[in-house]
Scaffold this motif. Sequence first.
Motif, mmCIF file in Angstrom:
data_model
loop_
_atom_site.group_PDB
_atom_site.id
_atom_site.type_symbol
_atom_site.label_atom_id
_atom_site.label_comp_id
_atom_site.label_asym_id
_atom_site.label_seq_id
_atom_site.Cartn_x
_atom_site.Cartn_y
_atom_site.Cartn_z
ATOM 1 N N GLY A 188 0.840 -1.191 0.000
ATOM 2 C CA GLY A 188 0.000 0.000 0.000
ATOM 3 C C GLY A 188 0.874 1.239 0.000
ATOM 4 O O GLY A 188 1.868 1.311 -0.716
ATOM 5 N N ASP A 189 0.520 2.221 0.856
ATOM 6 C CA ASP A 189 1.311 3.449 0.924
ATOM 7 C C ASP A 189 2.231 3.456 2.145
ATOM 8 O O ASP A 189 2.657 4.511 2.602
ATOM 9 C CB ASP A 189 0.398 4.678 0.948
ATOM 10 C CG ASP A 189 -0.485 4.728 2.192
ATOM 11 O OD1 ASP A 189 -0.457 3.766 2.992
ATOM 12 O OD2 ASP A 189 -1.207 5.732 2.364
ATOM 13 N N ARG A 190 2.558 2.281 2.643
ATOM 14 C CA ARG A 190 3.399 2.192 3.849
ATOM 15 C C ARG A 190 4.874 2.166 3.479
ATOM 16 O O ARG A 190 5.279 1.594 2.463
ATOM 17 C CB ARG A 190 3.026 0.944 4.640
ATOM 18 C CG ARG A 190 1.577 0.959 5.139
ATOM 19 C CD ARG A 190 1.133 -0.387 5.651
ATOM 20 N NE ARG A 190 1.766 -0.722 6.919
ATOM 21 C CZ ARG A 190 1.579 -1.876 7.556
ATOM 22 N NH1 ARG A 190 0.788 -2.799 7.030
ATOM 23 N NH2 ARG A 190 2.179 -2.104 8.700
ATOM 24 N N PHE A 191 5.684 2.801 4.340
ATOM 25 C CA PHE A 191 7.141 2.798 4.153
ATOM 26 C C PHE A 191 7.786 1.578 4.814
ATOM 27 O O PHE A 191 8.825 1.099 4.358
ATOM 28 C CB PHE A 191 7.763 4.074 4.730
ATOM 29 C CG PHE A 191 7.392 5.329 3.977
ATOM 30 C CD1 PHE A 191 7.633 5.434 2.614
ATOM 31 C CD2 PHE A 191 6.791 6.394 4.639
ATOM 32 C CE1 PHE A 191 7.300 6.592 1.915
ATOM 33 C CE2 PHE A 191 6.458 7.553 3.950
ATOM 34 C CZ PHE A 191 6.700 7.653 2.589
ATOM 35 N N PHE A 192 7.189 1.114 5.911
ATOM 36 C CA PHE A 192 7.735 -0.029 6.647
ATOM 37 C C PHE A 192 6.598 -0.981 7.015
ATOM 38 O O PHE A 192 5.472 -0.550 7.274
ATOM 39 C CB PHE A 192 8.445 0.425 7.932
ATOM 40 C CG PHE A 192 9.679 1.257 7.687
ATOM 41 C CD1 PHE A 192 10.900 0.644 7.416
ATOM 42 C CD2 PHE A 192 9.628 2.638 7.719
ATOM 43 C CE1 PHE A 192 12.035 1.400 7.189
ATOM 44 C CE2 PHE A 192 10.752 3.406 7.498
ATOM 45 C CZ PHE A 192 11.966 2.782 7.223
ATOM 46 N N VAL A 193 6.906 -2.274 7.051
ATOM 47 C CA VAL A 193 5.948 -3.292 7.524
ATOM 48 C C VAL A 193 6.714 -4.330 8.333
ATOM 49 O O VAL A 193 7.935 -4.493 8.172
ATOM 50 C CB VAL A 193 5.231 -4.002 6.344
ATOM 51 C CG1 VAL A 193 4.315 -3.061 5.613
ATOM 52 C CG2 VAL A 193 6.229 -4.647 5.390
ATOM 53 N N ARG A 194 5.990 -5.021 9.222
ATOM 54 C CA ARG A 194 6.578 -6.155 9.944
ATOM 55 C C ARG A 194 6.082 -7.439 9.298
ATOM 56 O O ARG A 194 4.889 -7.630 9.134
ATOM 57 C CB ARG A 194 6.190 -6.117 11.425
ATOM 58 C CG ARG A 194 6.852 -4.992 12.192
ATOM 59 C CD ARG A 194 6.655 -5.133 13.689
ATOM 60 N NE ARG A 194 7.428 -4.153 14.415
ATOM 61 C CZ ARG A 194 8.706 -4.271 14.747
ATOM 62 N NH1 ARG A 194 9.360 -5.374 14.399
ATOM 63 N NH2 ARG A 194 9.336 -3.334 15.411
ATOM 64 N N LYS A 195 7.018 -8.293 8.919
ATOM 65 C CA LYS A 195 6.650 -9.560 8.293
ATOM 66 C C LYS A 195 7.768 -10.577 8.506
ATOM 67 O O LYS A 195 8.893 -10.193 8.875
ATOM 68 C CB LYS A 195 6.345 -9.368 6.807
ATOM 69 C CG LYS A 195 7.469 -8.790 5.994
ATOM 70 C CD LYS A 195 7.012 -8.454 4.573
ATOM 71 C CE LYS A 195 6.412 -9.638 3.873
ATOM 72 N NZ LYS A 195 5.995 -9.347 2.493
ATOM 73 N N PRO A 196 7.508 -11.872 8.296
ATOM 74 C CA PRO A 196 8.527 -12.896 8.540
ATOM 75 C C PRO A 196 9.724 -12.753 7.601
ATOM 76 O O PRO A 196 9.574 -12.408 6.428
ATOM 77 C CB PRO A 196 7.781 -14.211 8.268
ATOM 78 C CG PRO A 196 6.339 -13.874 8.370
ATOM 79 C CD PRO A 196 6.210 -12.452 7.920
ATOM 80 N N LEU A 197 10.912 -12.996 8.176
ATOM 81 C CA LEU A 197 12.131 -13.003 7.365
ATOM 82 C C LEU A 197 12.173 -14.263 6.505
ATOM 83 O O LEU A 197 11.785 -15.342 6.956
ATOM 84 C CB LEU A 197 13.368 -12.975 8.252
ATOM 85 C CG LEU A 197 13.845 -11.609 8.769
ATOM 86 C CD1 LEU A 197 14.960 -11.813 9.772
ATOM 87 C CD2 LEU A 197 14.316 -10.725 7.633
ATOM 88 N N ALA A 198 12.652 -14.134 5.302
ATOM 89 C CA ALA A 198 12.791 -15.302 4.421
ATOM 90 C C ALA A 198 13.795 -16.273 5.030
ATOM 91 O O ALA A 198 14.883 -15.880 5.436
ATOM 92 C CB ALA A 198 13.258 -14.860 3.033
ATOM 93 N N GLY A 199 13.423 -17.521 5.138
ATOM 94 C CA GLY A 199 14.336 -18.539 5.677
ATOM 95 C C GLY A 199 14.115 -18.835 7.133
ATOM 96 O O GLY A 199 13.919 -19.985 7.531
ATOM 97 N N SER A 200 14.098 -17.802 7.995
ATOM 98 C CA SER A 200 13.978 -18.029 9.443
ATOM 99 C C SER A 200 12.535 -17.967 9.939
ATOM 100 O O SER A 200 12.191 -18.593 10.937
ATOM 101 C CB SER A 200 14.816 -16.999 10.207
ATOM 102 O OG SER A 200 14.228 -15.717 10.119
ATOM 103 N N GLY A 201 11.715 -17.185 9.286
ATOM 104 C CA GLY A 201 10.325 -17.029 9.725
ATOM 105 C C GLY A 201 10.168 -16.048 10.863
ATOM 106 O O GLY A 201 9.062 -15.776 11.312
ATOM 107 N N ARG A 202 11.282 -15.475 11.352
ATOM 108 C CA ARG A 202 11.231 -14.501 12.444
ATOM 109 C C ARG A 202 10.630 -13.186 11.943
ATOM 110 O O ARG A 202 10.953 -12.717 10.856
ATOM 111 C CB ARG A 202 12.645 -14.265 12.986
ATOM 112 C CG ARG A 202 12.718 -13.307 14.171
ATOM 113 C CD ARG A 202 14.126 -13.310 14.776
ATOM 114 N NE ARG A 202 15.138 -12.925 13.790
ATOM 115 C CZ ARG A 202 15.485 -11.659 13.525
ATOM 116 N NH1 ARG A 202 14.862 -10.663 14.154
ATOM 117 N NH2 ARG A 202 16.422 -11.402 12.650
ATOM 118 N N ILE A 203 9.752 -12.605 12.769
ATOM 119 C CA ILE A 203 9.124 -11.340 12.386
ATOM 120 C C ILE A 203 10.151 -10.219 12.491
ATOM 121 O O ILE A 203 10.831 -10.066 13.516
ATOM 122 C CB ILE A 203 7.909 -11.027 13.287
ATOM 123 C CG1 ILE A 203 6.862 -12.140 13.179
ATOM 124 C CG2 ILE A 203 7.293 -9.683 12.911
ATOM 125 C CD1 ILE A 203 6.256 -12.301 11.801
ATOM 126 N N ALA A 204 10.279 -9.451 11.446
ATOM 127 C CA ALA A 204 11.256 -8.354 11.434
ATOM 128 C C ALA A 204 10.694 -7.173 10.640
ATOM 129 O O ALA A 204 9.768 -7.324 9.829
ATOM 130 C CB ALA A 204 12.571 -8.827 10.817
#
Length: 332
Positions: A188-204
Amino acid sequence: MDLTLLATPWLGTPLYLWLAFLSLVTLLLAFDLGVLHRKSEEISIRQSLVLSGGYIGVGLMFGGFVWWHIGAESGLAYLTGFVIEKTLALDNIFVIALIFSFFGIPRQYQHRALFWGILGVIVLRGIMIGAGATLVAEFHWILYLFAAFLVLTGVKMLFAEEKEPDLDKNPLVGFLRRHLNVTNQLEGDRFFVRKPLAGSGRIALHATPLFLALVLIEAADIVFAVDSVPAIFAITTDAFVIYTSNIFAILGLRALYFALAAMIHRFRYLKPALALVLVFIGSKVFVAELMGLDKFPAAISLGVTFALIAGGVVVSLLKTRQEAQSLPAANG
């Protein structure tokens, strides 16, 4: 409240004038974001032209205020700086359009990046102009360096070959992608989002392509400021006139962008005209010195600057119109 404090000079101008200017800019930005563009939506060319005309009108009225309150010479210097900065912004529009195209930013999200980009410009230009004013006050000879730089830049612009920058190889883009988690697509119009890291699945925390576009827009303005800030210092050393003319010219850049981005190719001959303006502005510093003048006449500076830029615009529109009309005949 102690009213004498408001009359205290800051960078050579009473504090109340700075506060009046900053209050007006804050109101304009709040009205723009809070009333006109509360939602992410595409700005039409008609809206763009109306808004741009409004910003130009406010900028010119403030120039009239400078003329009335500080003097005719300051008013003419303001108008000259306003015209030069507004013209330089056309080059900036081309680069911004390239950045948005590279990152695939739809028109409905572009206004958000441009709005926050303008806020960054207000701060960055303030720092650069404040530093420049301090240096010029301490070391007057720096004006001659600015003037020589403008002449060389103008000559280079006249003869340099036009090349479209390759953003895929841009070192800043590479640096951001190496040091930030960046999403593969817009959010959307967001500059930053929190989502899982590729490979680890940790939210970042992840930056989006819209944020990368914003950073590049800010970087592009710093590059353009290297031309525009010395140009107006060669016209006047009044920090208030320099900063206010710069900011009012830039404020309308967002609105102007949406009207001109699709037709920037029509202003092909504006760059040589702008190059001649830079050569003229730089040369007049040395001419004034040789003629024993305190300052080059402000009215002549404004007249020559306006004539060169207007000439570039008229020639561009006529030439590109003739070329467009000749295409059907050639194809037929």
